[in-house]
Design a protein around this motif. Structure first.
Motif, short mmCIF file in Angstrom:
data_model
loop_
_atom_site.label_atom_id
_atom_site.label_comp_id
_atom_site.label_asym_id
_atom_site.label_seq_id
_atom_site.Cartn_x
_atom_site.Cartn_y
_atom_site.Cartn_z
N ASP A 1 0.84 -1.22 0.00
CA ASP A 1 0.00 0.00 0.00
C ASP A 1 0.87 1.25 0.00
O ASP A 1 0.56 2.24 -0.67
N GLU A 2 1.95 1.20 0.79
CA GLU A 2 2.81 2.38 0.90
C GLU A 2 3.49 2.71 -0.43
O GLU A 2 3.60 3.87 -0.80
N MET A 3 3.89 1.66 -1.15
CA MET A 3 4.59 1.85 -2.44
C MET A 3 3.73 2.62 -3.44
O MET A 3 4.25 3.36 -4.27
N LYS A 4 2.41 2.46 -3.32
CA LYS A 4 1.51 3.14 -4.26
C LYS A 4 1.59 4.66 -4.12
O LYS A 4 1.18 5.40 -5.01
N LEU A 5 2.06 5.12 -2.94
CA LEU A 5 2.06 6.56 -2.68
C LEU A 5 3.43 7.21 -2.90
O LEU A 5 3.63 8.38 -2.59
N LYS A 6 4.35 6.46 -3.47
CA LYS A 6 5.73 6.98 -3.56
C LYS A 6 5.85 8.25 -4.41
O LYS A 6 6.71 9.08 -4.18
N ASP A 7 4.92 8.41 -5.37
CA ASP A 7 5.02 9.59 -6.24
C ASP A 7 4.62 10.91 -5.57
O ASP A 7 4.78 11.98 -6.13
N LYS A 8 4.09 10.81 -4.36
CA LYS A 8 3.75 12.04 -3.62
C LYS A 8 5.01 12.68 -3.03
O LYS A 8 4.97 13.79 -2.50
N PHE A 9 6.12 11.96 -3.08
CA PHE A 9 7.37 12.44 -2.48
C PHE A 9 8.22 13.21 -3.49
O PHE A 9 8.12 12.98 -4.69
N ASP A 10 9.07 14.10 -2.97
CA ASP A 10 9.94 14.88 -3.87
C ASP A 10 10.94 13.97 -4.57
O ASP A 10 11.27 14.20 -5.73
N HIS A 11 11.44 12.96 -3.85
CA HIS A 11 12.48 12.10 -4.42
C HIS A 11 12.25 10.64 -4.04
O HIS A 11 11.95 10.35 -2.89
N VAL A 12 12.39 9.75 -5.04
CA VAL A 12 12.34 8.31 -4.76
C VAL A 12 13.78 7.79 -4.88
O VAL A 12 14.44 8.01 -5.90
N ILE A 13 14.27 7.18 -3.82
CA ILE A 13 15.67 6.74 -3.77
C ILE A 13 15.74 5.22 -3.66
O ILE A 13 15.11 4.63 -2.78
N VAL A 14 16.52 4.60 -4.54
CA VAL A 14 16.71 3.15 -4.47
C VAL A 14 17.85 2.86 -3.50
O VAL A 14 18.98 3.32 -3.72
N ASN A 15 17.55 2.14 -2.43
CA ASN A 15 18.61 1.78 -1.49
C ASN A 15 19.27 0.47 -1.93
O ASN A 15 19.03 -0.59 -1.37
N ASP A 16 20.10 0.60 -2.95
CA ASP A 16 20.86 -0.56 -3.42
C ASP A 16 22.10 -0.77 -2.54
O ASP A 16 22.51 -1.88 -2.27
N SER A 17 22.63 0.35 -2.07
CA SER A 17 23.73 0.29 -1.10
C SER A 17 23.57 1.51 -0.18
O SER A 17 23.29 2.61 -0.68
N PRO A 18 23.73 1.33 1.13
CA PRO A 18 23.54 2.47 2.03
C PRO A 18 24.48 3.63 1.72
O PRO A 18 24.08 4.79 1.81
N THR A 19 25.71 3.32 1.30
CA THR A 19 26.67 4.39 1.00
C THR A 19 26.22 5.18 -0.21
O THR A 19 26.20 6.41 -0.20
N ARG A 20 25.83 4.47 -1.29
CA ARG A 20 25.42 5.16 -2.51
C ARG A 20 24.13 5.96 -2.27
O ARG A 20 24.03 7.12 -2.64
N ALA A 21 23.15 5.31 -1.63
CA ALA A 21 21.86 5.99 -1.39
C ALA A 21 22.05 7.22 -0.52
O ALA A 21 21.46 8.28 -0.78
N SER A 22 22.89 7.12 0.53
CA SER A 22 23.06 8.30 1.38
C SER A 22 23.80 9.41 0.66
O SER A 22 23.54 10.59 0.91
N LYS A 23 24.70 9.05 -0.26
CA LYS A 23 25.39 10.09 -1.05
C LYS A 23 24.37 10.85 -1.88
O LYS A 23 24.43 12.08 -1.99
N GLU A 24 23.44 10.12 -2.50
CA GLU A 24 22.42 10.74 -3.35
C GLU A 24 21.55 11.69 -2.51
O GLU A 24 21.28 12.82 -2.91
N ILE A 25 21.15 11.22 -1.33
CA ILE A 25 20.30 12.05 -0.46
C ILE A 25 21.06 13.28 0.04
O ILE A 25 20.55 14.39 0.04
#
Ligand code: ADP
Ligand code: 5GP
Length: 193
Positions: free
Chosen positions: A157-181
């Protein structure tokens, strides 16, 4: 007077790695981030600390907080209450620091209603696949089988609402995802001046 800080929202399904990524981002002191310690009625997990990860309270105490208007928003998530302390958010923002809210999609909706868009930077974290999400939540081994099942159901259910957010981030690796954020938060701070 200092400009009030941003509300940085980090949401996403249980077990996706929100806490892991958030702790990584918060290592960068230049971002001026303070974690919003929520109140919850759920049981404390191994490794968690009262007053650091959450304020672990009874249902009676939580309901008193609602009645006294102490919560900026709150929700019941798979059988337990979770809520954001209004005074903490106000204090941190007034000091010109950015408050990090790790909350669910329902709480996000309420924060988006209560604040101006320009004060919020919102992130929805996803796993590379549903299979990987399930692996992470099971691998954490902190919930009962029934609770894991409820959380995975809720994730859909939560995934359906992801487009309401400014940014959707794929957490493939914590280091890469945190760099993007981190890059996005830095840009928001620079643009605000
Ligand atoms: P959440 O706060 O979203 O519920 P956690 O931060 O507790 O999730 O992470 C859930 C589990 O997944 C933890 O065991 C964590 O170590 C692991 N994890 C987090 N990010 C990744 C990743 N990018 N790849 C693999 N495992 C991860
Ligand atoms: P957990 O039990 O895994 O720590 O958290 C369950 C869910 O509740 C997660 O999606 C988490 O982000 C959310 N949550 C934590 N604190 C709050 C809060 O103060 N308000 C709301 N609405 N959700 C919260």
């Amino acid at each position: 007077m200092k400009k009030p800080g941003f509300l940085i929202i980090i949401a996403g399904p249980s077990g996706v790695g929100k806490g892991t990524v958030r702790k990584e981002i918060m290592k960068n002191k230049k971002l001026n981030l303070v974690f919003s310690v929520s109140l919850t009625t759920r049981a404390i997990r191994k490794g968690e600390k009262n007053g650091v990860d959450y304020y672990f309270v009874s249902e009676k105490k939580f309901k008193e907080a609602i009645k006294n208007g102490d919560l900026l928003e709150y929700n019941n998530y798979v059988g337990h209450y979770y809520g954001t302390s209004k005074s903490q958010v106000e204090k941190v923002r007034k000091a010109g620091k950015n408050i990090v809210l790790e909350i669910d999609v329902n709480g996000t909706k309420n924060v988006m209603k209560a604040f101006s868009k320009k004060d919020i930077v919102s992130f929805f974290i996803v796993a590379p696949s549903v299979k990987e999400l399930e692996k992470r939540i099971r691998g954490r081994s902190t919930e009962s089988q029934a609770d894991i099942k409820n959380r995975l159901k809720k994730a859909k259910d939560e995934m359906k609402l992801k487009d309401k957010f400014d940014h959707v981030i794929v957490n493939d690796s914590p280091t890469r995802a945190s760099k993007e954020i981190t890059k996005i938060i830095k840009n928001a701070i620079a643009l605000r001046g």
